[in-house]
Design a protein around this motif. Structure first.
Motif, PDB file in Angstrom:
ATOM      1  N   CYS A 158       0.765  -1.209   0.042  1.00  0.00           N
ATOM      2  CA  CYS A 158      -0.181   0.005   0.131  1.00  0.00           C
ATOM      3  C   CYS A 158       0.657   1.231  -0.077  1.00  0.00           C
ATOM      4  O   CYS A 158       1.846   1.232  -0.707  1.00  0.00           O
ATOM      5  N   THR A 180       2.025   5.210   9.279  1.00  0.00           N
ATOM      6  CA  THR A 180       1.629   4.006   9.696  1.00  0.00           C
ATOM      7  C   THR A 180       2.282   2.897   8.515  1.00  0.00           C
ATOM      8  O   THR A 180       2.276   3.201   7.281  1.00  0.00           O
ATOM      9  N   HIS A 193       2.388  -0.284   6.480  1.00  0.00           N
ATOM     10  CA  HIS A 193       1.243  -0.932   5.915  1.00  0.00           C
ATOM     11  C   HIS A 193       1.884  -2.221   5.466  1.00  0.00           C
ATOM     12  O   HIS A 193       2.794  -2.267   4.642  1.00  0.00           O
ATOM     13  N   ASN A 235       1.788   0.444  15.164  1.00  0.00           N
ATOM     14  CA  ASN A 235       1.788   1.387  14.281  1.00  0.00           C
ATOM     15  C   ASN A 235       1.880   0.517  13.094  1.00  0.00           C
ATOM     16  O   ASN A 235       2.431   1.058  12.037  1.00  0.00           O
ATOM     17  N   HIS A 293      -0.766  -1.035   9.941  1.00  0.00           N
ATOM     18  CA  HIS A 293      -1.835  -1.294   9.224  1.00  0.00           C
ATOM     19  C   HIS A 293      -1.826  -2.553   8.584  1.00  0.00           C
ATOM     20  O   HIS A 293      -1.223  -2.805   7.527  1.00  0.00           O
ATOM     21  N   HIS A 348      -2.953  -5.805   6.078  1.00  0.00           N
ATOM     22  CA  HIS A 348      -3.716  -6.305   5.001  1.00  0.00           C
ATOM     23  C   HIS A 348      -3.614  -7.753   5.039  1.00  0.00           C
ATOM     24  O   HIS A 348      -2.685  -8.146   4.336  1.00  0.00           O
ATOM     25  N   ASP A 359      -4.234  -3.713  -2.374  1.00  0.00           N
ATOM     26  CA  ASP A 359      -4.282  -3.251  -1.039  1.00  0.00           C
ATOM     27  C   ASP A 359      -4.509  -1.830  -0.973  1.00  0.00           C
ATOM     28  O   ASP A 359      -5.493  -1.644  -0.115  1.00  0.00           O
ATOM     29  N   CYS A 366      -8.089   0.372   0.785  1.00  0.00           N
ATOM     30  CA  CYS A 366      -7.362   1.423   1.831  1.00  0.00           C
ATOM     31  C   CYS A 366      -7.943   2.742   1.734  1.00  0.00           C
ATOM     32  O   CYS A 366      -8.045   3.208   2.846  1.00  0.00           O
ATOM     33  N   HIS A 367      -8.022   3.118   0.637  1.00  0.00           N
ATOM     34  CA  HIS A 367      -7.976   4.441   0.315  1.00  0.00           C
ATOM     35  C   HIS A 367      -9.402   4.889  -0.667  1.00  0.00           C
ATOM     36  O   HIS A 367      -9.862   3.984  -1.167  1.00  0.00           O
TER      37      HIS A 367
END
Length: 286
Positions: free
Chosen positions: A67, A85, A87, A100, A102, A104, A127, A131-132
């Protein structure tokens, strides 16, 4: 070559099986760990103290960076509000071990590669799609196409599993000059008005043409920062207005942080018919 130099050539972190393949015996690796020259990350990874934190986190967690974390490493566009963070793309059997992060959790789209710490381009895009928001995800996708050795045709051949990834693919368009233009295009594409990108008018390309006569120029910093750039833009705007076009310019900050204003302004312009050809009989031809 010393083990530390070998790790340095690999970005500061490496798999112990790769070290063995390179001729570093397990005893050599253990001695380097005891001496503090390298650190052990779980059972299979070793790293220099200077190793990138996101790769150490990936090794510690049993996953790969993905990501926006991978986007930063590869030089893709990253949403301006994305934080630090990390990913990670994680297999379903791995639990979250670090803070910290994220996660997937998903099976990779291709074969799992056990000695890498970066997700594949395809996995990272999948991902990002989940995510966005759509406009930012599509901007990431188009940025990846510009940076990586891939094409829209290649992405169309991937068997995307998620509806979010398939939706991104539907919105990706070749020819976007920047990720800022991509964000604008995706946000405005739902309006149902005719919208074209990179149309040559009065000798130069314009960023967007709405209908037939409403021009929108997106002034990102890279191509509009100097006095010469500004002079060229003003001269081109004058030629466009003489030909009956309405020209609206918006900055990076307005598109990203002030979209309500941009949308209201464009809606007002369309409601006044500025996207249509003027009725004057003396309209100049292009």
């Amino acid at each position: 070559m010393r083990l530390t130099a070998w790790l340095g050539e690999r970005g500061g972190i490496g798999h112990r099986d790769d070290a063995s393949d390179a001729g570093y015996a397990p005893s050599h690796v253990r001695a380097a760990i005891r001496a503090g020259a390298v650190r052990r990350i779980r059972a299979k990874w070793i790293a220099l103290p200077s190793a990138p934190a996101e790769l150490v986190t990936a090794a510690f967690s049993g996953g790969t960076v993905t990501c926006t974390t991978l986007a930063r490493r590869r030089g893709w566009w990253v949403p301006p509000d994305a934080d630090a963070t990390v990913h990670l793309h994680l297999p379903s059997h791995e639990s979250l071990r670090a803070e910290n992060v994220h996660a997937h959790w998903a099976a990779p789209l291709g074969p799992r590669r056990p000695r890498v710490l970066e997700a594949s381009v395809e996995d990272a895009l999948s991902d990002a799609a989940q995510c966005h928001p759509l406009d930012q995800a599509v901007a990431i996708w188009e940025s990846a196409i510009r940076v990586e050795a891939t094409t829209l045709e290649a992405l169309r051949s991937v068997r995307w599993r998620s509806a979010a990834a398939r939706r991104c693919l539907e919105h990706v368009r070749p020819g976007a000059g920047s990720s800022l233009e991509t964000v604008f295009h995706v946000r405005l594409s739902a309006w149902g008005v005719r919208l074209r990108m990179q149309v040559n008018l009065a000798g130069h390309d314009v960023d967007f043409l709405i209908g037939t006569h409403l021009i929108v120029q997106i002034d990102g910093w890279a191509h509009h920062s100097s006095s010469a750039d500004r002079t060229r833009d003003i001269a081109h705007d004058a030629q466009l207005r003489l030909r009956g076009y309405t020209v609206l310019r918006f900055s990076y900050s307005q598109v990203i942080y002030g979209w309500d204003y941009v949308e209201r302004t464009l809606a007002a312009a369309v409601s006044r018919g500025l996207h249509l050809a003027p009725t004057t009989q003396n309209r100049a031809r292009i």
